[in-house]
Scaffold this motif. Structure first.
Motif, short mmCIF file in Angstrom:
data_model
loop_
_atom_site.label_atom_id
_atom_site.label_comp_id
_atom_site.label_asym_id
_atom_site.label_seq_id
_atom_site.Cartn_x
_atom_site.Cartn_y
_atom_site.Cartn_z
N ASP A 35 0.98 45.13 -8.32
CA ASP A 35 1.86 45.24 -9.14
C ASP A 35 3.21 46.29 -8.78
O ASP A 35 3.84 46.58 -9.44
CB ASP A 35 1.18 45.90 -10.47
CG ASP A 35 0.49 47.20 -10.47
OD1 ASP A 35 0.34 47.54 -9.14
OD2 ASP A 35 0.46 47.93 -11.26
N GLN A 36 2.91 46.60 -7.38
CA GLN A 36 4.19 47.64 -7.11
C GLN A 36 5.00 46.98 -5.98
O GLN A 36 5.38 47.42 -4.88
CB GLN A 36 3.18 48.67 -6.14
CG GLN A 36 2.50 49.48 -7.11
CD GLN A 36 1.93 50.84 -6.26
OE1 GLN A 36 0.97 50.58 -5.40
NE2 GLN A 36 2.10 52.09 -7.10
N PHE A 37 5.31 45.76 -6.38
CA PHE A 37 6.33 45.02 -5.34
C PHE A 37 7.73 44.62 -6.25
O PHE A 37 7.46 44.43 -7.68
CB PHE A 37 5.88 43.85 -4.79
CG PHE A 37 5.00 43.94 -3.78
CD1 PHE A 37 5.31 44.00 -2.27
CD2 PHE A 37 3.50 44.19 -3.95
CE1 PHE A 37 4.51 44.39 -1.33
CE2 PHE A 37 2.68 44.39 -2.74
CZ PHE A 37 3.15 44.55 -1.56
N LEU A 38 8.91 44.53 -5.62
CA LEU A 38 9.94 44.24 -6.50
C LEU A 38 10.66 43.10 -5.39
O LEU A 38 10.90 43.66 -4.04
CB LEU A 38 10.84 45.66 -6.37
CG LEU A 38 12.21 45.54 -6.84
CD1 LEU A 38 12.13 45.31 -8.43
CD2 LEU A 38 12.95 46.87 -6.56
N CYS A 39 11.23 42.37 -6.31
CA CYS A 39 11.86 41.20 -5.45
C CYS A 39 13.39 41.41 -5.87
O CYS A 39 13.76 41.57 -7.08
CB CYS A 39 11.29 39.76 -5.98
SG CYS A 39 12.27 38.44 -5.16
N THR A 40 14.23 41.39 -4.78
CA THR A 40 15.84 41.60 -4.97
C THR A 40 16.41 40.39 -4.62
O THR A 40 15.91 40.06 -3.40
CB THR A 40 16.06 42.85 -4.36
OG1 THR A 40 16.16 42.79 -2.96
CG2 THR A 40 15.45 43.94 -5.04
N ARG A 41 17.36 40.15 -5.15
CA ARG A 41 18.41 39.10 -4.66
C ARG A 41 19.84 39.68 -4.53
O ARG A 41 20.09 40.47 -5.43
CB ARG A 41 18.45 37.89 -5.53
CG ARG A 41 17.27 37.14 -5.49
CD ARG A 41 17.31 35.84 -6.23
NE ARG A 41 16.19 35.14 -6.15
CZ ARG A 41 15.90 34.10 -6.89
NH1 ARG A 41 16.81 33.56 -8.00
NH2 ARG A 41 14.78 33.56 -6.80
N SER A 59 26.35 34.64 2.10
CA SER A 59 25.09 34.02 2.16
C SER A 59 23.98 34.83 1.26
O SER A 59 24.29 35.98 1.22
CB SER A 59 24.21 33.87 3.57
OG SER A 59 24.23 35.08 4.27
N PRO A 60 23.26 34.03 0.36
CA PRO A 60 22.34 34.56 -0.27
C PRO A 60 21.02 35.41 0.43
O PRO A 60 20.96 34.98 1.62
CB PRO A 60 21.49 33.50 -1.22
CG PRO A 60 21.93 32.43 -0.34
CD PRO A 60 23.19 32.52 0.38
N PHE A 61 20.75 36.44 -0.05
CA PHE A 61 19.72 37.14 0.71
C PHE A 61 18.62 37.56 -0.34
O PHE A 61 19.00 38.27 -1.21
CB PHE A 61 20.24 38.26 1.44
CG PHE A 61 19.29 39.43 1.66
CD1 PHE A 61 18.74 39.06 3.18
CD2 PHE A 61 18.82 40.52 1.28
CE1 PHE A 61 17.73 39.73 3.86
CE2 PHE A 61 17.88 41.25 1.96
CZ PHE A 61 17.18 41.11 3.22
N SER A 62 17.24 37.23 -0.08
CA SER A 62 16.39 37.78 -1.03
C SER A 62 15.26 38.47 -0.23
O SER A 62 15.01 38.49 1.01
CB SER A 62 15.42 36.60 -1.45
OG SER A 62 16.25 35.75 -2.31
N ALA A 63 14.83 39.55 -0.82
CA ALA A 63 13.73 40.56 -0.04
C ALA A 63 12.70 41.10 -1.05
O ALA A 63 12.89 40.90 -2.32
CB ALA A 63 14.78 41.76 0.34
N LEU A 64 11.52 41.05 -0.43
CA LEU A 64 10.48 41.48 -1.29
C LEU A 64 9.98 42.91 -0.84
O LEU A 64 9.90 43.14 0.38
CB LEU A 64 9.26 40.73 -0.98
CG LEU A 64 7.93 40.96 -1.94
CD1 LEU A 64 8.16 40.67 -3.54
CD2 LEU A 64 6.89 39.86 -1.47
N ALA A 65 10.00 44.08 -1.58
CA ALA A 65 9.71 45.43 -1.05
C ALA A 65 8.60 46.07 -1.87
O ALA A 65 8.87 45.87 -3.09
CB ALA A 65 11.03 46.18 -1.25
N ALA A 66 7.98 46.92 -1.45
CA ALA A 66 6.96 47.71 -1.90
C ALA A 66 7.66 48.86 -2.69
O ALA A 66 8.53 49.50 -2.12
CB ALA A 66 6.12 48.09 -1.15
N ILE A 67 7.36 49.12 -4.06
CA ILE A 67 8.08 50.18 -4.64
C ILE A 67 6.57 51.42 -4.73
O ILE A 67 5.66 51.26 -4.48
CB ILE A 67 8.42 49.80 -5.94
CG1 ILE A 67 7.38 49.10 -6.85
CG2 ILE A 67 9.62 48.88 -5.79
CD1 ILE A 67 7.89 48.93 -8.38
#
Length: 67
Positions: A35-41, A59-67
Motif C-alpha cells: 500500500d506504499q506505492f504512488l502512480c503519477t502521470r 509525450s505522456p509519462f507514467s511512473a510508479l514510485a514507492a512512497i
C-alpha cells in the motif's frame, strides 16, 4: 561575512558525491508494503535540436514510485 570555511577546505564535487554515495550504499533499503506505492502521470516536453531547429515534442509519462 564569514562562512567558516577556508579556501583549502573546499572539496571537488566528485569527492562530495562519493561520500554521499558511500553513505547511501551503507544503509539497507527500507521494506515497502503493497500500500506504499504512488502512480503519477505527467507530460514530458523535450526539444530535438539535431536538425538545426528546435522540434518540440510532448509525450505522456507514467511512473510508479514507492512512497
Amino acid at each position: 561575512m564569514s562562512t567558516g570555511r577556508t579556501a583549502g577546505a573546499v572539496r571537488p564535487a566528485a569527492a562530495v558525491l562519493q561520500q554521499i554515495s558511500d553513505a547511501a550504499g551503507g544503509n539497507d533499503a527500507p521494506a515497502v508494503r503493497d500500500d506504499q506505492f504512488l502512480c503519477t502521470r505527467s507530460k514530458v516536453r523535450q526539444a530535438d535540436l539535431t536538425g538545426g531547429t528546435a522540434v518540440v515534442r510532448t509525450s505522456p509519462f507514467s511512473a510508479l514510485a514507492a512512497i
